[in-house]
Design a protein around this motif. Structure first.
Motif, PDB file in Angstrom:
ATOM      1  N   LEU A 168       0.817  -1.222   0.000  1.00 34.13           N
ATOM      2  CA  LEU A 168       0.000   0.000   0.000  1.00 34.13           C
ATOM      3  C   LEU A 168       0.846   1.266   0.000  1.00 34.13           C
ATOM      4  N   GLY A 169       1.996   1.174  -0.658  1.00 35.44           N
ATOM      5  CA  GLY A 169       2.854   2.350  -0.793  1.00 35.44           C
ATOM      6  C   GLY A 169       3.867   2.536   0.310  1.00 35.44           C
ATOM      7  N   GLY A 170       3.813   1.682   1.342  1.00 31.63           N
ATOM      8  CA  GLY A 170       4.783   1.793   2.428  1.00 31.63           C
ATOM      9  C   GLY A 170       4.447   2.882   3.422  1.00 31.63           C
ATOM     10  N   CYS A 171       5.468   3.434   4.042  1.00 34.15           N
ATOM     11  CA  CYS A 171       5.308   4.384   5.148  1.00 34.15           C
ATOM     12  C   CYS A 171       5.263   5.812   4.642  1.00 34.15           C
ATOM     13  N   ARG A 172       4.163   6.508   4.950  1.00 38.21           N
ATOM     14  CA  ARG A 172       4.003   7.897   4.517  1.00 38.21           C
ATOM     15  C   ARG A 172       4.935   8.833   5.289  1.00 38.21           C
ATOM     16  N   CYS A 173       5.160   8.542   6.557  1.00 38.33           N
ATOM     17  CA  CYS A 173       6.026   9.400   7.364  1.00 38.33           C
ATOM     18  C   CYS A 173       7.481   9.265   6.925  1.00 38.33           C
ATOM     19  N   GLN A 174       7.872   8.066   6.539  1.00 38.25           N
ATOM     20  CA  GLN A 174       9.217   7.837   6.032  1.00 38.25           C
ATOM     21  C   GLN A 174       9.425   8.582   4.714  1.00 38.25           C
ATOM     22  N   ALA A 175       8.399   8.530   3.855  1.00 41.47           N
ATOM     23  CA  ALA A 175       8.459   9.264   2.592  1.00 41.47           C
ATOM     24  C   ALA A 175       8.619  10.765   2.850  1.00 41.47           C
ATOM     25  N   LEU A 176       7.874  11.268   3.832  1.00 42.44           N
ATOM     26  CA  LEU A 176       7.955  12.687   4.167  1.00 42.44           C
ATOM     27  C   LEU A 176       9.342  13.053   4.677  1.00 42.44           C
ATOM     28  N   MET A 177       9.855  12.276   5.621  1.00 39.02           N
ATOM     29  CA  MET A 177      11.144  12.600   6.227  1.00 39.02           C
ATOM     30  C   MET A 177      12.282  12.595   5.219  1.00 39.02           C
ATOM     31  N   LEU A 178      12.242  11.663   4.269  1.00 35.79           N
ATOM     32  CA  LEU A 178      13.376  11.482   3.365  1.00 35.79           C
ATOM     33  C   LEU A 178      13.226  12.190   2.023  1.00 35.79           C
ATOM     34  N   THR A 179      11.977  12.534   1.636  1.00 30.20           N
ATOM     35  CA  THR A 179      11.797  13.185   0.339  1.00 30.20           C
ATOM     36  C   THR A 179      11.130  14.545   0.432  1.00 30.20           C
ATOM     37  N   GLY A 180      10.529  14.858   1.586  1.00 29.49           N
ATOM     38  CA  GLY A 180       9.853  16.128   1.745  1.00 29.49           C
ATOM     39  C   GLY A 180       8.399  16.117   1.329  1.00 29.49           C
ATOM     40  N   ASP A 181       7.902  14.951   0.833  1.00 29.77           N
ATOM     41  CA  ASP A 181       6.507  14.847   0.394  1.00 29.77           C
ATOM     42  C   ASP A 181       5.974  13.480   0.812  1.00 29.77           C
ATOM     43  N   ALA A 182       4.943  13.490   1.650  1.00 30.87           N
ATOM     44  CA  ALA A 182       4.401  12.229   2.173  1.00 30.87           C
ATOM     45  C   ALA A 182       3.742  11.380   1.093  1.00 30.87           C
ATOM     46  N   ALA A 183       3.441  11.950  -0.066  1.00 33.24           N
ATOM     47  CA  ALA A 183       2.781  11.196  -1.133  1.00 33.24           C
ATOM     48  C   ALA A 183       3.770  10.448  -2.026  1.00 33.24           C
ATOM     49  N   ASN A 184       5.048  10.713  -1.864  1.00 33.60           N
ATOM     50  CA  ASN A 184       6.046  10.047  -2.699  1.00 33.60           C
ATOM     51  C   ASN A 184       6.191   8.576  -2.334  1.00 33.60           C
ATOM     52  N   ALA A 185       6.756   7.813  -3.262  1.00 32.08           N
ATOM     53  CA  ALA A 185       7.029   6.404  -2.998  1.00 32.08           C
ATOM     54  C   ALA A 185       7.992   6.276  -1.824  1.00 32.08           C
ATOM     55  N   ASP A 186       7.722   5.344  -0.925  1.00 37.22           N
ATOM     56  CA  ASP A 186       8.588   5.102   0.218  1.00 37.22           C
ATOM     57  C   ASP A 186      10.011   4.828  -0.296  1.00 37.22           C
ATOM     58  N   PRO A 187      11.004   5.621   0.132  1.00 41.34           N
ATOM     59  CA  PRO A 187      12.370   5.447  -0.358  1.00 41.34           C
ATOM     60  C   PRO A 187      12.989   4.090  -0.025  1.00 41.34           C
ATOM     61  N   VAL A 188      12.421   3.371   0.923  1.00 47.60           N
ATOM     62  CA  VAL A 188      12.922   2.031   1.227  1.00 47.60           C
ATOM     63  C   VAL A 188      12.804   1.122   0.004  1.00 47.60           C
ATOM     64  N   CYS A 189      11.769   1.303  -0.788  1.00 46.74           N
ATOM     65  CA  CYS A 189      11.517   0.437  -1.934  1.00 46.74           C
ATOM     66  C   CYS A 189      12.587   0.631  -3.002  1.00 46.74           C
ATOM     67  N   SER A 190      13.141  -0.471  -3.498  1.00 45.90           N
ATOM     68  CA  SER A 190      14.173  -0.378  -4.524  1.00 45.90           C
ATOM     69  C   SER A 190      13.634   0.166  -5.841  1.00 45.90           C
ATOM     70  N   LEU A 191      12.303   0.200  -6.000  1.00 47.29           N
ATOM     71  CA  LEU A 191      11.682   0.752  -7.202  1.00 47.29           C
ATOM     72  C   LEU A 191      11.409   2.248  -7.074  1.00 47.29           C
ATOM     73  N   SER A 192      11.593   2.791  -5.881  1.00 46.70           N
ATOM     74  CA  SER A 192      11.337   4.206  -5.649  1.00 46.70           C
ATOM     75  C   SER A 192      12.438   5.053  -6.288  1.00 46.70           C
ATOM     76  N   PRO A 193      12.083   6.166  -6.919  1.00 44.14           N
ATOM     77  CA  PRO A 193      13.107   7.056  -7.466  1.00 44.14           C
ATOM     78  C   PRO A 193      13.938   7.734  -6.381  1.00 44.14           C
ATOM     79  N   TYR A 194      13.524   7.557  -5.119  1.00 46.59           N
ATOM     80  CA  TYR A 194      14.241   8.169  -4.002  1.00 46.59           C
ATOM     81  C   TYR A 194      15.046   7.132  -3.195  1.00 46.59           C
ATOM     82  N   HIS A 195      15.191   5.939  -3.754  1.00 52.90           N
ATOM     83  CA  HIS A 195      15.855   4.850  -3.024  1.00 52.90           C
ATOM     84  C   HIS A 195      17.288   5.210  -2.642  1.00 52.90           C
ATOM     85  N   ASP A 196      17.922   6.056  -3.439  1.00 54.85           N
ATOM     86  CA  ASP A 196      19.306   6.421  -3.147  1.00 54.85           C
ATOM     87  C   ASP A 196      19.444   7.152  -1.816  1.00 54.85           C
ATOM     88  N   LYS A 197      18.364   7.789  -1.357  1.00 53.14           N
ATOM     89  CA  LYS A 197      18.408   8.491  -0.076  1.00 53.14           C
ATOM     90  C   LYS A 197      18.579   7.510   1.081  1.00 53.14           C
TER      91      LYS A 197
END
Length: 389
Positions: free
Chosen positions: A326-355
């Motif tokens: 279900l998209g993973g953790c919204r708070c984690q997305a917020l903390m690491l990307t600045g937007d809670a709607a972004n893909a959870d950076p934990v996911c290797s498919l996320s464009p923010y995975h490098d963070k």
């Protein structure tokens, strides 16, 4: 969360229809006051020393009644330290009357044989006691209190009085090597279940992340030790090893799915779909003093913001795995990307995975038990620096 499976309530979401969910688990954070100072606490950084705004006994009674009417069946009393509420026995009795299965999540500081007896008589289902280390020195170092002997004494007393006992060990860089000691201690004490919970980085834990995040080698060794213990000791107790998000390739569901299973009520009455959600910007936090739980659960902006899959952006929106996490953790997305709607950076498919990878790379230094650990401990004095007027 392991507590639901422990009591026979599956973490599977109870879905009445495509749009209707039932809050099976109510987490009641009775107070943020706490005698321990864990640097990995997930409570907000902005905790206040004032307790004037905490819900009253009658207000908590009303919360319990409304939650039970909504379908909640399991009730966790947490905090802070819930035993600092003088009305805890009254709340337990009301919960029993309403038909809740209750658990108490406690540091055991302030617990005694008389209170255990009172709690049992009032209908408490089980007690979960937290340890900060497997020995006196580690427990004091990361809890800020000389409480190890008290914890050991109270775990034995809980068993003596016939109340189901669970032990919780929050794992991090400086105690992962104690996993076998934790498990041996739990078995010898007679615990029914053990939660080896790797630190999840919210609140105080996020602030201290650099000094708490273990290396991958540490984590792999701890998992190996856990599996070896399981093989040698069979089913003597249930063991739950909760892996840290940052070393997974796929994210976990947020509390089994945002606003599908869990309802969290804070000491001041704010109602959240998970305990970290207060960091989400741009939304109003519903409060039990202003709205009924039924309205909050079904109609509030916060609870509907990330419920289901309609809110998703790419790559989550078209991902074949989206129903699994279900998209993973919204708070984690917020903390690491600045937007809670972004893909959870934990996911290797996320464009923010490098963070996430940049964070874990810094943790790969060899563990040195003598390395300095400049942690910010969770207490009211330290919290003042995060208050904004």
């Amino acid at each position: 969360m392991m507590l639901l499976t422990r009591t026979g309530f599956s973490l599977l979401t109870v879905k009445m229809s495509e749009e209707t969910y039932i809050p099976m688990w109510l987490l009641a954070e009775l107070t943020y006051a706490c005698p321990v100072q864990c640097p990995y606490c997930s409570n907000p950084l902005q905790i206040s020393a004032s307790r004037k705004q905490e819900l009253s006994t009658e207000e908590w009674f009303e919360v319990l009644r409304q939650a039970r009417k909504l379908g909640a069946v399991q009730l966790g009393f947490s905090g802070g330290e819930p035993m600092l509420r003088k009305d805890l026995v009254e709340l337990l009795r009301e919960a029993q009357r309403l038909g809740f299965y209750t658990n108490l999540i406690t540091s055991a500081i302030g617990l005694d044989a008389g209170k255990i007896s009172e709690f049992k008589e009032a209908g408490l289902g089980h007690i979960q006691i937290s340890f900060q280390g497997a020995d006196e020195a580690t427990n004091k170092r990361f809890g800020g209190t000389d409480s190890f002997k008290q914890k050991m004494t109270m775990t034995r007393e809980v068993i003596r009085q016939g109340l189901p006992l669970g032990l919780n060990f929050v794992l991090h860089r400086h105690n992962l090597h104690q996993v076998t000691q934790f498990l041996t201690m739990a078995e010898e004490l007679g615990a029914e279940f053990v939660e080896l919970a790797n630190t999840q980085y919210y609140g105080w834990a996020k602030h201290n992340q650099e000094h708490l995040l273990p290396s991958k080698a540490q984590l792999e060794q701890a998992e190996l030790a856990t599996n070896e213990f399981r093989q040698k000791h069979g089913g003597s107790m249930d063991i739950f090893f909760v892996a840290p998000d940052y070393y997974d390739d796929r994210p976990k569901k947020c509390s089994n799915g945002w606003a599908t299973t869990l309802m969290n009520v804070t000491p001041e009455g704010d109602v959240l779909p998970c305990h970290a959600a207060k960091m989400i910007p741009g939304v109003a936090f519903p409060n039990v003093r202003k709205q009924a739980l039924d309205e909050i659960w079904h109609s509030s902006e916060l609870f509907n913001k990330f419920r289901g899959t309609e809110w998703m952006v790419e790559p989550c929106a078209s991902c074949p795995e989206k129903e699994q996490d279900l998209g993973g953790c919204r708070c984690q997305a917020l903390m690491l990307t600045g937007d809670a709607a972004n893909a959870d950076p934990v996911c290797s498919l996320s464009p923010y995975h490098d963070k996430v990878r940049s964070i874990t790379e810094k943790a790969q230094r060899p563990f040195n038990p003598e390395e300095p650990v400049p942690l910010l401990f969770r207490n009211m004095k330290n919290a003042k620096q995060f208050h904004t007027e």
